[in-house]
Design a protein around this motif. Structure first.
Motif, short mmCIF file in Angstrom:
data_model
loop_
_atom_site.label_atom_id
_atom_site.label_comp_id
_atom_site.label_asym_id
_atom_site.label_seq_id
_atom_site.Cartn_x
_atom_site.Cartn_y
_atom_site.Cartn_z
N ALA A 167 -0.97 -2.51 3.41
CA ALA A 167 0.09 -1.82 3.60
C ALA A 167 1.21 -2.14 2.35
CB ALA A 167 1.18 -2.42 4.81
N VAL A 168 1.74 -1.15 1.83
CA VAL A 168 2.82 -1.46 0.59
C VAL A 168 4.09 -1.53 0.99
CG1 VAL A 168 3.59 -0.29 -1.26
CG2 VAL A 168 1.23 0.13 -1.10
N PHE A 169 4.57 -2.69 0.71
CA PHE A 169 5.91 -2.75 1.04
C PHE A 169 6.82 -3.45 -0.18
CE2 PHE A 169 9.35 -5.65 2.80
CZ PHE A 169 10.37 -4.53 3.67
N ASN A 170 7.98 -2.78 -0.62
CA ASN A 170 8.84 -3.37 -1.58
C ASN A 170 7.93 -3.66 -2.93
OD1 ASN A 170 11.19 -3.10 -0.29
ND2 ASN A 170 11.38 -5.41 0.04
N GLY A 171 6.97 -2.67 -3.39
CA GLY A 171 6.25 -2.89 -4.36
C GLY A 171 4.92 -3.86 -4.58
N HIS A 172 4.83 -4.29 -3.38
CA HIS A 172 3.59 -5.26 -3.03
C HIS A 172 2.67 -4.57 -2.28
CE1 HIS A 172 6.56 -7.99 -5.12
NE2 HIS A 172 5.38 -8.62 -5.32
N LEU A 173 1.47 -4.94 -2.30
CA LEU A 173 0.29 -4.56 -1.38
C LEU A 173 -0.08 -5.68 -0.70
CD1 LEU A 173 -1.96 -2.45 -0.20
CD2 LEU A 173 -3.41 -3.13 -2.27
N TYR A 174 0.00 -5.68 0.94
CA TYR A 174 -0.37 -6.82 1.84
C TYR A 174 -1.79 -6.39 2.22
CZ TYR A 174 4.35 -8.46 1.06
OH TYR A 174 5.43 -8.88 0.81
N LEU A 175 -2.71 -7.24 2.08
CA LEU A 175 -4.14 -7.06 2.54
C LEU A 175 -4.39 -8.23 3.53
CD1 LEU A 175 -5.43 -6.54 -1.03
CD2 LEU A 175 -5.43 -4.80 0.61
N THR A 427 -21.15 6.22 -4.03
CA THR A 427 -22.20 5.34 -3.36
C THR A 427 -21.63 3.84 -3.42
OG1 THR A 427 -23.96 6.97 -4.13
CG2 THR A 427 -24.46 4.70 -3.48
N GLY A 428 -22.06 3.22 -2.35
CA GLY A 428 -21.80 1.81 -2.22
C GLY A 428 -21.61 1.36 -0.65
N PHE A 429 -21.88 0.04 -0.27
CA PHE A 429 -21.66 -0.41 1.11
C PHE A 429 -20.45 -0.95 1.23
CE2 PHE A 429 -26.24 -0.45 0.80
CZ PHE A 429 -26.70 0.01 1.98
N PHE A 430 -19.25 0.00 1.40
CA PHE A 430 -17.94 -0.24 1.04
C PHE A 430 -17.47 -0.34 2.55
CE2 PHE A 430 -18.26 2.18 -2.84
CZ PHE A 430 -18.29 1.11 -3.75
N PHE A 431 -17.67 0.41 3.51
CA PHE A 431 -16.99 0.48 4.88
C PHE A 431 -15.74 0.67 4.78
CE2 PHE A 431 -21.01 -1.61 4.94
CZ PHE A 431 -21.91 -1.05 6.09
N PRO A 432 -15.25 1.80 4.42
CA PRO A 432 -13.73 2.15 4.21
C PRO A 432 -12.81 1.78 5.31
CG PRO A 432 -14.86 4.25 4.35
CD PRO A 432 -15.95 3.04 4.12
N ALA A 433 -11.97 0.86 5.41
CA ALA A 433 -11.09 0.86 6.62
C ALA A 433 -9.63 1.78 6.61
CB ALA A 433 -10.70 -0.58 6.40
N MET A 434 -9.25 1.97 5.49
CA MET A 434 -8.04 2.92 5.56
C MET A 434 -7.48 3.44 4.10
SD MET A 434 -5.11 0.14 7.13
CE MET A 434 -3.66 1.50 6.87
N PRO A 435 -7.20 4.50 3.88
CA PRO A 435 -6.40 4.73 2.82
C PRO A 435 -4.89 4.09 2.70
CG PRO A 435 -7.15 6.92 3.73
CD PRO A 435 -7.25 5.71 4.76
N VAL A 436 -4.29 3.92 1.63
CA VAL A 436 -2.96 3.19 1.58
C VAL A 436 -2.25 3.94 0.39
CG1 VAL A 436 -1.45 1.21 1.41
CG2 VAL A 436 -3.65 0.96 2.68
N PHE A 437 -0.91 4.21 0.49
CA PHE A 437 -0.35 5.00 -0.46
C PHE A 437 0.88 4.06 -0.82
CE2 PHE A 437 -2.24 7.87 2.55
CZ PHE A 437 -2.93 8.52 2.08
N ASN A 438 1.04 4.34 -2.45
CA ASN A 438 2.25 3.66 -2.97
C ASN A 438 3.45 4.72 -2.45
OD1 ASN A 438 2.05 1.32 -4.29
ND2 ASN A 438 1.04 2.37 -6.07
#
Length: 438
Positions: A167-175, A427-438
């Motif tokens: 999640a992006v909050f106040n200019g930071h991405l929390y992972l 290609t790659g074994f990424f297993f995408p969890a979710m898109p996140v937008f600024n």
């Protein structure tokens, strides 16, 4: 540097004053001409790390003197200026030339984007047992993704195991990872700004509350987070078990708990205001302010002022994600009162996305988007991008395990018409969890 600027303008005023006394002899006036500014329309957009050489083409000059100002601050007195910004933002570059007995000027306007400004992130679980989670980045208009950008920007550092939420909050991405650290990065450079090596329980989600406080959802309860010191406080009483999505709306914070469904907290002290409905997936907010959750055969629209709830019947089952927690597919438009959700199988997957138009039950009778044959959703699967009114979908090759899991497809659709705007494999074994937008 200041003395040069004053001298330049003093000379210009002196020359202009002299010129006004020579009205009877116009032939003595030399007016420099900027034939071409060297930059189309004087405007450009660049990324941090890029430079622009500004070299105006001149005519009718004699013994010229130059001055360059960047946002009002003197930057150079050379004839050519190389603009190399160190920060994001909008810049006005003033160019002034004094030649003979007159002056000419031109203004450039350059927007500087962060390296990860013009696009969106895809938070990836990572290949369990083979490596940690990471983040990919899609730059708007391109046909590829930049892979594992967290590790690229932070050599020697990694995220945790199964990075499931961002999640992006106040200019930071929390992972947030299910196991291991909570990591915070600058949302525009991806440089790490802080981390908590271990949460009190396996991580699930994050919600920003104000400049000083956030909330961390875990597999066992909810915790306040001091955003300034990046320290975790005491577990919040009464919010029990596994915690999923969270959303702040007005004076309340909405939290989904596996034990109690949607729990509404007072934003000021995180005391429980009400437990409103037993839902499993959410939360998201539409243009009219309604907060949405889902579960079983129902969508729930919660009024964020009165906490009253409307129930909308869904002609298929919305399965919970508690057993293999992910953020779920529920996402809302910010341009219309519209909610998007996926029709999945009991264990995830699926290939149909539905678009519920508030007040129109018929809109749920047919799917809005169906992925091509041989493709399926993975994890949260879909998110609405408010920057350009699109739906972003992360898919993999069906049936989604073994070697199929490394065949990823990114889809981008118009959120109002379902028109396909972009799709490509990577290609790659990424297993995408979710898109996140600024």
């Amino acid at each position: 540097m200041r003395k040069v600027q004053i001298s330049f303008f003093a000379a210009a005023l002196s020359v202009l004053g002299f010129t006004s006394c020579q009205k009877d002899n116009a032939a003595t006036v030399t007016v420099p001409s900027i034939v071409s500014p060297g930059l189309k329309n004087g405007q450009d957009t660049i990324y941090l790390g890029d430079s622009r050489v500004l070299s105006p083409q001149l005519a009718n000059t004699k013994d010229p003197t130059f001055l360059w100002l960047v946002n009002g601050v003197q930057a150079s007195t050379d004839s050519i200026f190389t603009f190399t910004p160190t920060n994001r933002g909008d810049y006005t570059i003033s160019y002034k030339i004094l030649s003979g007995n007159s002056m000419a000027s031109y203004y450039y306007r350059i927007k500087v984007l962060g390296k990860y400004d013009n696009g969106f992130y895809i938070v990836n679980e990572g290949w369990l047992g083979h490596g940690p989670g990471d983040v990919n980045f899609y730059r708007n208009g391109e046909d590829s993704v930049y892979q594992n950008v967290f590790q690229r920007e932070n050599p020697g550092k990694t995220l945790g195991t199964t990075t499931q939420y961002g999640a992006v909050f106040n200019g930071h991405l929390y992972l947030v990872s299910k196991q291991g650290p909570l990591v915070v990065a600058d949302a525009f450079t991806m440089k790490e700004t802080g981390r908590i090596p271990q949460l009190p329980a396996d991580g699930r989600s994050f919600c920003g509350i104000d400049n000083n406080t956030g909330l961390i959802g875990t597999a066992n309860g909810l915790y306040p987070l001091n955003l300034q010191t990046l320290t975790v406080g005491t577990q919040i009483a009464g919010v029990n078990g596994q915690i999923g999505g969270m959303l702040k709306a007005g004076n309340y914070v909405f939290v989904i708990s596996q034990a109690d469904g949607v729990v509404v907290l007072n934003a000021g002290d995180f005391s429980i205001a009400q437990k409103v409905v037993k839902a499993d997936v959410g939360l998201t907010q539409t243009l009219d302010g309604k907060v949405w959750a889902s579960g079983g055969n129902s969508l729930y629209a919660i009024n964020p002022q009165t906490l009253t709830t409307d129930t909308i019947a869904v002609p298929f089952t919305i399965y919970s994600t508690w057993g293999w927690w992910n953020a779920g597919s529920l996402t809302a438009s910010t341009a219309e009162n519209v909610v998007f959700l996926a029709k999945t199988l009991s264990f995830g997957g699926g290939n149909e996305i539905y678009r519920y138009v508030a007040g129109n039950p018929a809109s749920l009778q047919t799917s809005f988007i169906t992925l091509p044959a041989g493709k399926q959703l993975y994890s949260a699967g879909i998110r609405y991008n408010s920057n350009n009114n699109t739906v972003v979908i992360t898919g993999i090759k069906s049936p989604g395990y073994g070697q199929d899991a490394q065949v990823n497809t990114l889809y981008i659709y118009d959120a109002s018409t379902a028109a396909a705007k972009k799709s490509f494999d990577y290609t790659g074994f990424f297993f995408p969890a979710m898109p996140v937008f600024n």
